[in-house]
Design a protein around this motif. Structure first.
Motif, PDB file in Angstrom:
ATOM      1  N   TYR A 138       0.839  -1.189   0.000  1.00 42.78           N
ATOM      2  CA  TYR A 138       0.000   0.000   0.000  1.00 42.78           C
ATOM      3  C   TYR A 138       0.877   1.243   0.000  1.00 42.78           C
ATOM      4  CZ  TYR A 138      -4.736  -1.827   0.632  1.00 42.78           C
ATOM      5  OH  TYR A 138      -5.965  -2.425   0.428  1.00 42.78           O
ATOM      6  N   ASP A 139       0.603   2.145  -0.911  1.00 44.07           N
ATOM      7  CA  ASP A 139       1.287   3.434  -0.963  1.00 44.07           C
ATOM      8  C   ASP A 139       0.252   4.500  -0.626  1.00 44.07           C
ATOM      9  OD1 ASP A 139       3.136   5.377  -1.378  1.00 44.07           O
ATOM     10  OD2 ASP A 139       3.680   4.776  -3.414  1.00 44.07           O
ATOM     11  N   ILE A 140       0.275   4.994   0.611  1.00 48.46           N
ATOM     12  CA  ILE A 140      -0.734   5.931   1.100  1.00 48.46           C
ATOM     13  C   ILE A 140      -0.160   7.344   1.076  1.00 48.46           C
ATOM     14  CG2 ILE A 140      -2.179   6.567   3.063  1.00 48.46           C
ATOM     15  CD1 ILE A 140      -2.105   3.603   3.897  1.00 48.46           C
ATOM     16  N   ILE A 141      -0.912   8.251   0.478  1.00 48.55           N
ATOM     17  CA  ILE A 141      -0.460   9.627   0.311  1.00 48.55           C
ATOM     18  C   ILE A 141      -1.466  10.559   0.982  1.00 48.55           C
ATOM     19  CG2 ILE A 141       0.120  11.434  -1.353  1.00 48.55           C
ATOM     20  CD1 ILE A 141       0.530   8.927  -3.337  1.00 48.55           C
ATOM     21  N   VAL A 142      -0.976  11.385   1.890  1.00 50.84           N
ATOM     22  CA  VAL A 142      -1.824  12.366   2.574  1.00 50.84           C
ATOM     23  C   VAL A 142      -1.398  13.751   2.114  1.00 50.84           C
ATOM     24  CG1 VAL A 142      -2.590  13.300   4.773  1.00 50.84           C
ATOM     25  CG2 VAL A 142      -2.093  10.847   4.570  1.00 50.84           C
ATOM     26  N   VAL A 143      -2.318  14.448   1.467  1.00 53.98           N
ATOM     27  CA  VAL A 143      -2.061  15.827   1.047  1.00 53.98           C
ATOM     28  C   VAL A 143      -2.559  16.730   2.164  1.00 53.98           C
ATOM     29  CG1 VAL A 143      -2.535  17.615  -0.672  1.00 53.98           C
ATOM     30  CG2 VAL A 143      -2.285  15.216  -1.393  1.00 53.98           C
ATOM     31  N   GLY A 144      -1.634  17.386   2.841  1.00 50.71           N
ATOM     32  CA  GLY A 144      -1.975  18.152   4.029  1.00 50.71           C
ATOM     33  C   GLY A 144      -1.987  19.644   3.782  1.00 50.71           C
ATOM     34  N   ASP A 145      -2.937  20.317   4.401  1.00 51.50           N
ATOM     35  CA  ASP A 145      -3.051  21.773   4.326  1.00 51.50           C
ATOM     36  C   ASP A 145      -2.959  22.314   5.746  1.00 51.50           C
ATOM     37  OD1 ASP A 145      -3.602  24.402   3.712  1.00 51.50           O
ATOM     38  OD2 ASP A 145      -5.754  24.099   3.484  1.00 51.50           O
ATOM     39  N   GLY A 146      -1.803  22.826   6.109  1.00 56.21           N
ATOM     40  CA  GLY A 146      -1.627  23.390   7.437  1.00 56.21           C
ATOM     41  C   GLY A 146      -1.408  22.363   8.531  1.00 56.21           C
ATOM     42  N   THR A 147      -1.002  21.153   8.179  1.00 53.47           N
ATOM     43  CA  THR A 147      -0.746  20.136   9.194  1.00 53.47           C
ATOM     44  C   THR A 147       0.553  20.456   9.933  1.00 53.47           C
ATOM     45  OG1 THR A 147       0.323  18.747   7.511  1.00 53.47           O
ATOM     46  CG2 THR A 147      -1.988  18.310   7.992  1.00 53.47           C
ATOM     47  N   THR A 148       0.601  20.076  11.205  1.00 51.07           N
ATOM     48  CA  THR A 148       1.763  20.368  12.035  1.00 51.07           C
ATOM     49  C   THR A 148       2.777  19.228  11.952  1.00 51.07           C
ATOM     50  OG1 THR A 148       0.862  19.290  14.003  1.00 51.07           O
ATOM     51  CG2 THR A 148       0.224  21.585  13.615  1.00 51.07           C
ATOM     52  N   ALA A 149       3.953  19.495  12.486  1.00 46.42           N
ATOM     53  CA  ALA A 149       4.993  18.460  12.527  1.00 46.42           C
ATOM     54  C   ALA A 149       4.531  17.276  13.366  1.00 46.42           C
ATOM     55  CB  ALA A 149       6.291  19.041  13.079  1.00 46.42           C
ATOM     56  N   LEU A 150       3.795  17.540  14.459  1.00 43.28           N
ATOM     57  CA  LEU A 150       3.291  16.453  15.299  1.00 43.28           C
ATOM     58  C   LEU A 150       2.248  15.635  14.543  1.00 43.28           C
ATOM     59  CD1 LEU A 150       3.221  15.023  18.017  1.00 43.28           C
ATOM     60  CD2 LEU A 150       1.521  16.711  18.796  1.00 43.28           C
ATOM     61  N   ASP A 151       1.360  16.323  13.796  1.00 43.37           N
ATOM     62  CA  ASP A 151       0.395  15.611  12.959  1.00 43.37           C
ATOM     63  C   ASP A 151       1.111  14.636  12.037  1.00 43.37           C
ATOM     64  OD1 ASP A 151      -1.806  17.052  13.932  1.00 43.37           O
ATOM     65  OD2 ASP A 151      -1.645  18.585  12.370  1.00 43.37           O
ATOM     66  N   GLN A 152       2.152  15.121  11.421  1.00 45.57           N
ATOM     67  CA  GLN A 152       2.877  14.317  10.433  1.00 45.57           C
ATOM     68  C   GLN A 152       3.558  13.114  11.079  1.00 45.57           C
ATOM     69  OE1 GLN A 152       5.381  17.124   8.361  1.00 45.57           O
ATOM     70  NE2 GLN A 152       3.648  18.413   7.778  1.00 45.57           N
ATOM     71  N   GLU A 153       4.135  13.339  12.265  1.00 44.70           N
ATOM     72  CA  GLU A 153       4.783  12.225  12.957  1.00 44.70           C
ATOM     73  C   GLU A 153       3.764  11.152  13.330  1.00 44.70           C
ATOM     74  OE1 GLU A 153       8.011  11.518  13.476  1.00 44.70           O
ATOM     75  OE2 GLU A 153       8.302  13.225  12.135  1.00 44.70           O
ATOM     76  N   LYS A 154       2.598  11.574  13.779  1.00 43.00           N
ATOM     77  CA  LYS A 154       1.557  10.603  14.144  1.00 43.00           C
ATOM     78  C   LYS A 154       1.061   9.838  12.917  1.00 43.00           C
ATOM     79  CE  LYS A 154      -0.186  12.866  18.336  1.00 43.00           C
ATOM     80  NZ  LYS A 154      -1.359  13.494  18.997  1.00 43.00           N
ATOM     81  N   LEU A 155       0.874  10.537  11.806  1.00 41.50           N
ATOM     82  CA  LEU A 155       0.444   9.855  10.584  1.00 41.50           C
ATOM     83  C   LEU A 155       1.470   8.815  10.152  1.00 41.50           C
ATOM     84  CD1 LEU A 155      -1.053  12.778   8.469  1.00 41.50           C
ATOM     85  CD2 LEU A 155      -2.267  10.707   9.160  1.00 41.50           C
ATOM     86  N   LYS A 156       2.732   9.202  10.190  1.00 42.17           N
ATOM     87  CA  LYS A 156       3.779   8.277   9.755  1.00 42.17           C
ATOM     88  C   LYS A 156       3.857   7.044  10.650  1.00 42.17           C
ATOM     89  CE  LYS A 156       7.013  11.443   9.609  1.00 42.17           C
ATOM     90  NZ  LYS A 156       8.349  12.066   9.453  1.00 42.17           N
ATOM     91  N   SER A 157       3.465   7.194  11.923  1.00 42.93           N
ATOM     92  CA  SER A 157       3.542   6.060  12.851  1.00 42.93           C
ATOM     93  C   SER A 157       2.567   4.944  12.481  1.00 42.93           C
ATOM     94  CB  SER A 157       3.254   6.531  14.286  1.00 42.93           C
ATOM     95  OG  SER A 157       1.870   6.815  14.468  1.00 42.93           O
ATOM     96  N   LEU A 158       1.592   5.240  11.624  1.00 40.52           N
ATOM     97  CA  LEU A 158       0.596   4.230  11.260  1.00 40.52           C
ATOM     98  C   LEU A 158       1.173   3.109  10.400  1.00 40.52           C
ATOM     99  CD1 LEU A 158      -2.423   6.589  10.462  1.00 40.52           C
ATOM    100  CD2 LEU A 158      -2.060   5.240  12.534  1.00 40.52           C
ATOM    101  N   VAL A 159       2.384   3.275   9.874  1.00 37.21           N
ATOM    102  CA  VAL A 159       2.965   2.198   9.058  1.00 37.21           C
ATOM    103  C   VAL A 159       3.176   0.934   9.888  1.00 37.21           C
ATOM    104  CG1 VAL A 159       4.107   3.742   7.425  1.00 37.21           C
ATOM    105  CG2 VAL A 159       5.350   2.959   9.464  1.00 37.21           C
ATOM    106  N   ARG A 160       3.191   1.080  11.195  1.00 40.96           N
ATOM    107  CA  ARG A 160       3.398  -0.095  12.055  1.00 40.96           C
ATOM    108  C   ARG A 160       2.227  -1.065  11.987  1.00 40.96           C
ATOM    109  NH1 ARG A 160       0.538   3.287  15.117  1.00 40.96           N
ATOM    110  NH2 ARG A 160      -0.805   2.389  16.756  1.00 40.96           N
ATOM    111  N   LEU A 161       1.080  -0.601  11.480  1.00 42.27           N
ATOM    112  CA  LEU A 161      -0.128  -1.430  11.486  1.00 42.27           C
ATOM    113  C   LEU A 161      -0.101  -2.533  10.443  1.00 42.27           C
ATOM    114  CD1 LEU A 161      -2.895   1.310  11.960  1.00 42.27           C
ATOM    115  CD2 LEU A 161      -1.850  -0.165  13.701  1.00 42.27           C
TER     116      LEU A 161
END
Length: 361
Positions: free
Chosen positions: A57-80
């Motif tokens: 799966y290649d998941i792409i999130v196009v973010g508008d105004g997302t924070t660095a913490l938002d991004q770190e949390k999103l990236k952590s989902l690869v563990r699933l």
């Protein structure tokens, strides 16, 4: 013509076992701002729960105004799930960035219109709104042949209610006004009024988008209209495609607002909707009151919370949910009043003790 220019920030995180050589990756795209990042995370978690372990799966999130913490949390989902990558685009487009929120819609929804430019390395993607829940491996949807169409989507029968019955929303109060809106303001042809589709789940041929200048047409539409479309990006997609799309199995987008429109469904449509709801591939919380994070108590909301529990936003979502619950709010206020009273009493006692011992000295 302005073009969409992705911002320089682009980060990608792979699960340790990511191997795109085994199968063609399913490419999934979501668009969100900082408010909707937690809900995007829940959608992604539900997708990965249902995914074939061997399917990349290649998941792409196009973010508008997302924070660095938002991004770190999103990236952590690869563990699933193994064989998963998550790429974060912080995109910017002058015309879209200049738009103001309208009728509760964020300008972020319009980034859906420029996906083919932002993701110029991809020819085919699945797009999902952030308020959907997956019940089946999206590999089946991604493998669907579009048969020459540019877009795969599910028809939304509620348009029949908007144009033929006296039901209104968004300030349009008469049936004729709603019909006039679609015909005159949106530009939908008469024969396509009831063929309009929902844009919460889409299978997109980005190659065809680019070849046919979809983005240019969509942005031109936004520039030329005197006001933002009521149904935002959905109006624009339906204007451009005018009923010319590949109709997906209804189970790929079970829209819960159709519960309110049973009177306009034919017997066959009602049976199909009932069957889809009993066995959804993707469930879409389209009705404002049905959003799980706002307190809906349906079985689908229960499943949504199961996926939410897999994300780093779970506790925040719970706290936010409880803050919307009136009895909880009353309890919090009572505790706060008692705590304030306790602090005042403590302060009085302290002053009197200091005064007393000061006098004794």
């Amino acid at each position: 013509m302005e073009s969409s220019k992705p911002a320089p920030q682009k980060t990608k995180l792979l699960s340790e076992s990511f191997d795109a050589t085994t199968k063609t990756p399913v490419v999934l795209v979501l668009v969100c701002d900082s408010t909707y990042v937690p809900y995007a995370g829940v959608t992604i978690a539900s997708v990965l729960r249902q995914a074939d372990p061997k399917q990349p799966y290649d998941i792409i999130v196009v973010g508008d105004g997302t924070t660095a913490l938002d991004q770190e949390k999103l990236k952590s989902l690869v563990r699933l799930k193994e064989n998963t990558s998550i790429t974060l685009h912080s995109a910017s487009h002058a015309q879209i960035d200049a738009l103001k929120p309208s009728r509760g819609w964020s300008r972020t929804v319009f980034y859906k219109l420029v996906i083919s430019e932002i993701l110029n390395d991809f020819d085919k993607v699945i797009y999902l709104d952030c308020d959907v829940l997956a019940y089946r491996d999206l590999g089946h949807l991604f493998a669907t042949e579009l048969r020459g169409y540019h877009i795969g989507a599910c028809q939304d029968p509620s348009y029949r209610m908007y144009v033929t019955h006296k039901r209104w929303r968004y300030g349009i109060k008469e049936t004729d006004d709603m019909r006039r809106y679609f015909l005159s303001e949106v530009g939908i042809l008469e024969q396509n009024l009831e063929r309009q589709f929902n844009t919460g789940v889409l299978l997109l041929s980005l190659e065809n988008f680019r070849q046919n200048a979809f983005t240019e047409k969509a942005l031109s539409y936004l520039r030329e209209k005197p006001r933002q479309p009521i149904f935002v990006d959905q109006d624009i997609f339906n204007y451009i495609y005018q009923g010319h799309y590949f109709e997906l199995d209804r189970k790929w987008n079970v829209m819960d607002h159709l519960n309110q429109f049973s009177e306009v469904l034919s017997e066959l449509e009602a049976d199909n909707f009932s069957d889809a709801k009993n066995n959804p591939y993707i469930y879409h919380f389209t009705a404002p009151q049905s959003k799980p994070w706002k307190g809906s108590k349906s079985i689908f909301s229960s499943d949504w919370w199961k996926s939410a529990r897999l994300t780093p936003w779970y506790e925040d979502l719970l706290i936010d949910r409880m803050s919307r619950y009136s009895p909880f709010n009353r309890t919090v206020r009572q505790i706060a009043r008692k705590e304030a009273a306790r602090q005042r009493l403590s302060s009085v006692i302290s002053r009197r003790l200091r005064s007393f011992f000061g006098t004794q000295q």
